[in-house]
Design a protein around this motif. Structure first.
Motif, PDB file in Angstrom:
ATOM      1  N   ALA A  61       0.864  -1.176   0.000  1.00  0.00           N
ATOM      2  CA  ALA A  61       0.000   0.000   0.000  1.00  0.00           C
ATOM      3  C   ALA A  61       0.902   1.228   0.000  1.00  0.00           C
ATOM      4  N   VAL A  62       0.865   1.996  -1.048  1.00  0.00           N
ATOM      5  CA  VAL A  62       1.756   3.135  -1.208  1.00  0.00           C
ATOM      6  C   VAL A  62       1.402   4.222  -0.207  1.00  0.00           C
ATOM      7  N   SER A  63       2.433   4.827   0.379  1.00  0.00           N
ATOM      8  CA  SER A  63       2.248   5.884   1.357  1.00  0.00           C
ATOM      9  C   SER A  63       3.160   7.045   1.003  1.00  0.00           C
ATOM     10  N   TYR A  64       2.659   8.250   1.157  1.00  0.00           N
ATOM     11  CA  TYR A  64       3.462   9.420   0.836  1.00  0.00           C
ATOM     12  C   TYR A  64       3.737  10.287   2.053  1.00  0.00           C
ATOM     13  N   ASP A  65       3.244   9.889   3.226  1.00  0.00           N
ATOM     14  CA  ASP A  65       3.419  10.735   4.397  1.00  0.00           C
ATOM     15  C   ASP A  65       4.624  10.353   5.256  1.00  0.00           C
ATOM     16  N   ALA A  66       5.013   9.117   5.276  1.00  0.00           N
ATOM     17  CA  ALA A  66       6.159   8.678   6.075  1.00  0.00           C
ATOM     18  C   ALA A  66       7.396   8.637   5.180  1.00  0.00           C
ATOM     19  N   TYR A  67       7.818   9.799   4.728  1.00  0.00           N
ATOM     20  CA  TYR A  67       8.916   9.946   3.768  1.00  0.00           C
ATOM     21  C   TYR A  67       9.965  10.858   4.390  1.00  0.00           C
ATOM     22  N   VAL A  68      11.197  10.384   4.453  1.00  0.00           N
ATOM     23  CA  VAL A  68      12.299  11.192   4.966  1.00  0.00           C
ATOM     24  C   VAL A  68      13.438  11.157   3.956  1.00  0.00           C
ATOM     25  N   SER A  69      14.150  12.275   3.822  1.00  0.00           N
ATOM     26  CA  SER A  69      15.237  12.319   2.841  1.00  0.00           C
ATOM     27  C   SER A  69      16.308  13.297   3.287  1.00  0.00           C
ATOM     28  N   ARG A  70      17.467  13.153   2.666  1.00  0.00           N
ATOM     29  CA  ARG A  70      18.591  14.051   2.917  1.00  0.00           C
ATOM     30  C   ARG A  70      19.379  14.234   1.627  1.00  0.00           C
ATOM     31  N   VAL A  71      19.635  15.483   1.274  1.00  0.00           N
ATOM     32  CA  VAL A  71      20.513  15.777   0.141  1.00  0.00           C
ATOM     33  C   VAL A  71      21.938  15.522   0.612  1.00  0.00           C
ATOM     34  N   ILE A  72      22.661  14.667  -0.126  1.00  0.00           N
ATOM     35  CA  ILE A  72      24.023  14.328   0.280  1.00  0.00           C
ATOM     36  C   ILE A  72      25.080  14.968  -0.614  1.00  0.00           C
ATOM     37  N   TYR A  73      24.638  15.526  -1.741  1.00  0.00           N
ATOM     38  CA  TYR A  73      25.598  16.162  -2.658  1.00  0.00           C
ATOM     39  C   TYR A  73      24.834  17.073  -3.609  1.00  0.00           C
ATOM     40  N   GLN A  74      25.366  18.268  -3.821  1.00  0.00           N
ATOM     41  CA  GLN A  74      24.804  19.175  -4.814  1.00  0.00           C
ATOM     42  C   GLN A  74      25.911  20.100  -5.283  1.00  0.00           C
ATOM     43  N   ALA A  75      26.154  20.101  -6.600  1.00  0.00           N
ATOM     44  CA  ALA A  75      27.236  20.910  -7.163  1.00  0.00           C
ATOM     45  C   ALA A  75      27.048  21.009  -8.677  1.00  0.00           C
ATOM     46  N   PRO A  76      27.732  21.938  -9.313  1.00  0.00           N
ATOM     47  CA  PRO A  76      27.705  21.963 -10.777  1.00  0.00           C
ATOM     48  C   PRO A  76      28.307  20.667 -11.322  1.00  0.00           C
ATOM     49  N   GLY A  77      27.752  20.164 -12.392  1.00  0.00           N
ATOM     50  CA  GLY A  77      28.289  18.947 -12.995  1.00  0.00           C
ATOM     51  C   GLY A  77      27.189  18.038 -13.484  1.00  0.00           C
ATOM     52  N   ARG A  78      27.562  16.777 -13.669  1.00  0.00           N
ATOM     53  CA  ARG A  78      26.610  15.778 -14.163  1.00  0.00           C
ATOM     54  C   ARG A  78      26.842  14.471 -13.441  1.00  0.00           C
ATOM     55  N   ARG A  79      26.058  13.457 -13.793  1.00  0.00           N
ATOM     56  CA  ARG A  79      26.171  12.154 -13.137  1.00  0.00           C
ATOM     57  C   ARG A  79      27.569  11.588 -13.309  1.00  0.00           C
ATOM     58  N   SER A  80      27.999  10.874 -12.267  1.00  0.00           N
ATOM     59  CA  SER A  80      29.298  10.224 -12.284  1.00  0.00           C
ATOM     60  C   SER A  80      29.147   8.841 -11.664  1.00  0.00           C
ATOM     61  N   LYS A  81      29.507   7.812 -12.403  1.00  0.00           N
ATOM     62  CA  LYS A  81      29.426   6.435 -11.891  1.00  0.00           C
ATOM     63  C   LYS A  81      30.324   6.250 -10.671  1.00  0.00           C
ATOM     64  N   LYS A  82      31.488   6.874 -10.680  1.00  0.00           N
ATOM     65  CA  LYS A  82      32.412   6.772  -9.549  1.00  0.00           C
ATOM     66  C   LYS A  82      31.793   7.414  -8.304  1.00  0.00           C
ATOM     67  N   ARG A  83      31.209   8.590  -8.461  1.00  0.00           N
ATOM     68  CA  ARG A  83      30.569   9.283  -7.350  1.00  0.00           C
ATOM     69  C   ARG A  83      29.376   8.470  -6.842  1.00  0.00           C
ATOM     70  N   GLU A  84      28.583   7.919  -7.768  1.00  0.00           N
ATOM     71  CA  GLU A  84      27.427   7.124  -7.377  1.00  0.00           C
ATOM     72  C   GLU A  84      27.836   5.874  -6.600  1.00  0.00           C
ATOM     73  N   ALA A  85      28.935   5.251  -6.972  1.00  0.00           N
ATOM     74  CA  ALA A  85      29.425   4.078  -6.234  1.00  0.00           C
ATOM     75  C   ALA A  85      29.777   4.465  -4.799  1.00  0.00           C
ATOM     76  N   ALA A  86      30.394   5.628  -4.631  1.00  0.00           N
ATOM     77  CA  ALA A  86      30.733   6.103  -3.282  1.00  0.00           C
ATOM     78  C   ALA A  86      29.467   6.387  -2.480  1.00  0.00           C
ATOM     79  N   PHE A  87      28.455   6.975  -3.119  1.00  0.00           N
ATOM     80  CA  PHE A  87      27.203   7.269  -2.419  1.00  0.00           C
ATOM     81  C   PHE A  87      26.463   5.985  -2.052  1.00  0.00           C
ATOM     82  N   LEU A  88      26.512   4.979  -2.911  1.00  0.00           N
ATOM     83  CA  LEU A  88      25.873   3.704  -2.602  1.00  0.00           C
ATOM     84  C   LEU A  88      26.533   3.038  -1.397  1.00  0.00           C
ATOM     85  N   ALA A  89      27.839   3.233  -1.237  1.00  0.00           N
ATOM     86  CA  ALA A  89      28.549   2.677  -0.084  1.00  0.00           C
ATOM     87  C   ALA A  89      28.091   3.352   1.216  1.00  0.00           C
ATOM     88  N   GLN A  90      27.599   4.576   1.132  1.00  0.00           N
ATOM     89  CA  GLN A  90      27.136   5.333   2.304  1.00  0.00           C
ATOM     90  C   GLN A  90      25.628   5.198   2.520  1.00  0.00           C
TER      91      GLN A  90
END
Length: 118
Positions: A61-90
């Protein structure tokens, strides 16, 4: 005039069992995500967890009220597989902190779906 396209992508998404009571509703499922959002030459990554009612094995049952998030990175640029691998580790420690912030737990040993990566 140019159209601006904002690209939001779930880099990683997986469902797990969970324990959470939010707004008086018990929730037994969690959607854990690493989200990429690019707009006007800026890339943003966010870890998000959404808790939802779930009665094993097939009642999601989909729920939209119990949602929590945190921005972990924001900067000029584009997607990076290396950066994404580091974020997945965290991802797990950050998702755990987010869950704890609303008194919830994620049952990592109880995946409800396979991981989706894009």
């Amino acid at each position: 005039m140019f159209n601006v396209i904002i690209m939001t992508l779930n880099v990683y998404k997986q469902y797990f069992g969970a324990q959470c009571t939010y707004l008086g509703v018990e929730r037994h499922g969690a959607e854990v995500m690493l989200i990429s959002d690019s707009d006007h030459g800026t890339i943003k990554y966010e870890v998000a967890v959404s808790f939802f009612p779930h009665n094993y094995p097939s009642d999601f049952a989909v729920s939209y009220d119990a949602y929590v998030s945190r921005v972990i990175y924001q900067a000029p640029g584009r997607r990076s597989k290396k950066r994404e691998a580091a974020f997945l580790a965290q991802l797990r420690p950050i998702a755990e902190e987010l869950a704890q912030s609303i008194g919830a737990t994620i049952q990592w040993e109880l995946p409800l779906s396979d991981a989706e990566r894009h």
